[in-house]
Design a protein around this motif. Structure first.
Motif, mmCIF file in Angstrom:
data_model
loop_
_atom_site.group_PDB
_atom_site.id
_atom_site.type_symbol
_atom_site.label_atom_id
_atom_site.label_comp_id
_atom_site.label_asym_id
_atom_site.label_seq_id
_atom_site.Cartn_x
_atom_site.Cartn_y
_atom_site.Cartn_z
ATOM 1 N N ILE A 3 13.651 3.469 -10.654
ATOM 2 C CA ILE A 3 13.943 2.450 -9.661
ATOM 3 C C ILE A 3 15.206 2.850 -8.928
ATOM 4 O O ILE A 3 16.276 2.890 -9.489
ATOM 5 N N PRO A 10 11.766 1.495 2.609
ATOM 6 C CA PRO A 10 11.130 1.022 1.393
ATOM 7 C C PRO A 10 10.017 1.970 0.958
ATOM 8 O O PRO A 10 9.219 2.427 1.775
ATOM 9 N N HIS B 13 1.872 -4.962 4.997
ATOM 10 C CA HIS B 13 2.869 -4.219 5.745
ATOM 11 C C HIS B 13 3.899 -3.643 4.794
ATOM 12 O O HIS B 13 4.050 -4.110 3.672
ATOM 13 N N GLU B 14 4.649 -2.655 5.260
ATOM 14 C CA GLU B 14 5.662 -2.051 4.402
ATOM 15 C C GLU B 14 6.654 -3.087 3.901
ATOM 16 O O GLU B 14 7.123 -3.012 2.772
ATOM 17 N N TYR B 15 6.967 -4.064 4.754
ATOM 18 C CA TYR B 15 7.968 -5.032 4.338
ATOM 19 C C TYR B 15 7.460 -5.932 3.251
ATOM 20 O O TYR B 15 8.172 -6.229 2.284
ATOM 21 N N PHE B 18 7.437 -3.936 0.177
ATOM 22 C CA PHE B 18 8.785 -3.805 -0.364
ATOM 23 C C PHE B 18 9.201 -5.071 -1.093
ATOM 24 O O PHE B 18 9.772 -5.025 -2.182
ATOM 25 N N TYR B 21 7.292 -5.299 -4.341
ATOM 26 C CA TYR B 21 7.804 -4.274 -5.233
ATOM 27 C C TYR B 21 9.134 -4.717 -5.844
ATOM 28 O O TYR B 21 9.347 -4.650 -7.061
ATOM 29 N N LYS B 25 10.095 -5.705 -9.764
ATOM 30 C CA LYS B 25 11.205 -5.074 -10.465
ATOM 31 C C LYS B 25 12.163 -6.135 -11.006
ATOM 32 O O LYS B 25 12.648 -6.029 -12.142
ATOM 33 N N ILE B 28 10.738 -7.607 -14.057
ATOM 34 C CA ILE B 28 10.821 -6.699 -15.202
ATOM 35 C C ILE B 28 12.193 -6.821 -15.863
ATOM 36 O O ILE B 28 12.336 -6.672 -17.067
ATOM 37 N N PHE B 117 18.038 -1.445 -10.672
ATOM 38 C CA PHE B 117 17.371 -2.176 -9.599
ATOM 39 C C PHE B 117 17.955 -1.787 -8.250
ATOM 40 O O PHE B 117 17.240 -1.447 -7.331
#
Lengths: 224, 344
Positions: A3, A10, B13-15, B18, B21, B25, B28, B117
């Motif tokens: 990470i 991104p 979309h990528e945003y 992100f 994602y 995280k 987690i 992170f």
């Protein structure tokens, strides 16, 4: 599971023009949200009735301005703003404001009377600010638009390098002034109180049995 | 099936990708944290129990292992009582203000090399900033409750945090001087090369100052005057019940774990092995070291009586602060003459 978000985009790590445009859009949106929040909370600081609420709105103002600084890539300044002003200065402010029993009604009494003076001060400050902002220094087309820094650029290091070389005298003078202010504040408020009774912990610890206790041998007396 | 999932993923979309994602995280990190907090409360009652020759909770589940869940359900289903003359909005917001920074601070904690992170440059400053924001929850809770005991607790907490924050900050300045970086991963890698290179050896006084101020910052015994059951009932959270109380509780324990983890990261080499030739580095070392400091917190509570308020102030301003300033001077000399394996 590596990470790491140091990469500029991104997930992929590469920046297509489409993504770059969208990043700009999101940044603009973030700016407007927090700028509006800053302005509203700053107005609330001077308009709300309760002094504790006013102080809390000031905290919010600091926080939102820190976010705006973050979006300007001034991470060090943004975090120090939160650390110093939110974390320390405002805690003391609120500490004092909560302790004082401020009569709001009496504070509001002279509003109309002081209004002309207040307006005059506001006008002078406005003039001064306009004078600065409209001068040559702040014109937008001075030089080129600042480019975003690379990902491994350390804001803290850059600031430190300038602060301890070019501006070292200004920095030291500021430090000395602060020190003088601390000493002055302490010497103004410190007074020896002769009436108060207090414990000296070191004396308490040093006490031995023989200082306080005397064992007296008494001959047993026969009852008659 | 996997193709289908991948196509769904790419449809975002990528945003959005992100955001999802990052959210995963964060989960987690946070879900195990909640579980550790739950069992930390159980460990606290068990450990203190055995230290005082009692058994501690042993009814719910095997040896009382389900006790944290029993407590959790009890708190969840209790009524949230809001005092009549309290400031309703701030009363509800206060636990959230305590809770959010306690969670946000975990964003920059590195668990292993590269396992972090958000690997930001000013990580240490960020943690200091976040932990100092948490005190607002305590102050606002004390004020909004409209109760004398709560206000007294908030006042005590504010004064205490201001005093100990400075000592803590100075102790961390010492770490910066050795490591030459504000990034937590860099600070840990600066200690590589076995137990002799860990920062607690050159910074022993600063380590003790940090540990003591860490206990004070989290309002734990013997510095828990903000709660002070015997004098001011429960201090700032006396009016809180049910879930609102649980959130305060959660934040306090998350902060304790954070301080324990920071102690092991900053002074005891984090995930680095004490004998790198025999045993490899790994996340297990970090968790082991953190567990030792977490046990210390419980040990303190079982052993020490509560400090008197003026003595806390005296300790913070007149003992810890001069110690840190003195040691920074010593360290400055050591850095200048490049002494030992640490200041090179």
């Amino acid at each position: 599971m590596a990470i790491n978000t140091k990469s500029s985009s991104p997930l992929t790590g590469q920046q297509t023009p489409r993504i770059a445009k969208r990043i700009m859009m999101i940044e603009t949106a973030i700016f407007y949200v927090f700028a509006v929040a800053t302005v509203i909370s700053a107005c609330a600081v001077v308009t709300v009735k309760n002094p504790v609420h006013a102080a809390l709105f000031l905290v919010l103002t600091f926080f939102t301005s820190a976010v705006i600084w973050l979006s300007l890539e001034a991470e060090f300044l943004a975090i120090s703003l939160v650390l110093v002003y939110v974390g320390a200065v405002m805690v003391l402010f609120i500490f004092v404001v909560m302790m004082l029993d401020i009569n709001v009604a009496r504070l509001r009494e002279g509003f109309v009377r002081y209004l002309p003076l207040g307006l005059a001060v506001a006008a002078i400050m406005l003039l001064l600010m306009l004078n600065v902002v409209t001068s040559d220094v702040f014109v937008l087309d001075v030089g080129s638009e600042p480019l975003p820094k690379p990902a491994d650029y350390s804001n803290t290091k850059a600031l430190g390098a300038v602060l301890y070389t070019d501006y070292v005298f200004a920095f030291e003078i500021a430090a000395v002034i602060l020190l003088v202010a601390i000493i002055a504040a302490i010497s103004l408020t410190m007074r020896k109180r002769t009436q108060t009774k207090y414990q000296v912990p070191s004396d308490q610890i040093k006490v031995r049995k023989s200082d306080r206790l005397r064992v007296v041998k008494m001959p047993s007396v026969e009852e008659e | 099936m996997t193709d289908f999932l991948i196509s769904i993923w790419e449809w975002f979309h990528e945003y959005v990708q992100f955001t999802i994602y990052s959210g995963v995280k964060a989960l987690i990190i946070l879900l195990p944290l909640f579980i550790v907090v739950a069992y930390y409360t159980y460990a606290e009652r068990k450990v203190i129990g055995y230290m005082q020759i009692r058994k501690g909770p042993n009814r719910v589940g095997f040896k009382g292992l389900l006790q944290p869940f029993a407590d959790m359900f009890k708190l969840m289903f209790k009524e949230i009582i809001i005092p009549t003359n309290s400031n309703r909005y701030l009363f509800i917001v206060a636990p959230v203000i305590t809770f959010a920074p306690a969670m946000a601070a975990w964003a920059v904690i590195p668990f292993d090399a590269g396992l972090v992170f958000s690997d930001i440059n000013a990580g240490l400053l960020y943690i200091l900033a976040m932990t100092s924001v948490g005190v607002y929850g305590v102050i606002i809770a004390g004020w909004a409750s409209n109760s004398k005991y709560a206000l007294l607790g908030a006042m005590r907490s504010a004064a205490q945090i201001v005093a100990y924050e400075i000592a803590m900050g100075f102790a961390l300045v010492g770490v910066l001087m050795v490591a030459g970086s504000l990034n937590l991963s860099d600070i840990v890698t600066g200690q590589s090369g076995g137990i002799g290179n860990w920062f607690f050896i050159p910074l022993l006084p600063l380590f003790f100052v940090y540990l003591i101020s860490g206990v004070a910052e989290t309002n734990r015994a013997p510095f828990d005057v903000a709660e002070g059951e015997s004098e001011i009932v429960a201090g700032f959270h006396v009016e809180y019940s049910g879930m609102t109380f649980a959130v305060f509780f959660l934040a306090e324990y998350a902060n304790m774990i954070l301080i324990a983890m920071l102690c092991s990261l900053l002074f005891f080499g984090g995930w680095l092995s004490p004998v790198p030739d025999l045993l490899g580095d790994g996340i297990g070392w970090l968790f082991g070291k953190t567990a030792v400091f977490m046990l210390l917190f419980l040990w303190f509570r079982a052993t020490f009586p509560r400090y008197r308020y003026d003595q806390i102030m005296r300790l913070g301003w007149k003992v810890l602060l001069p110690v840190t300033i003195f040691w920074l001077v010593v360290e400055g000399v050591a850095v200048y003459f490049k002494i030992g394996p640490w200041f090179v």
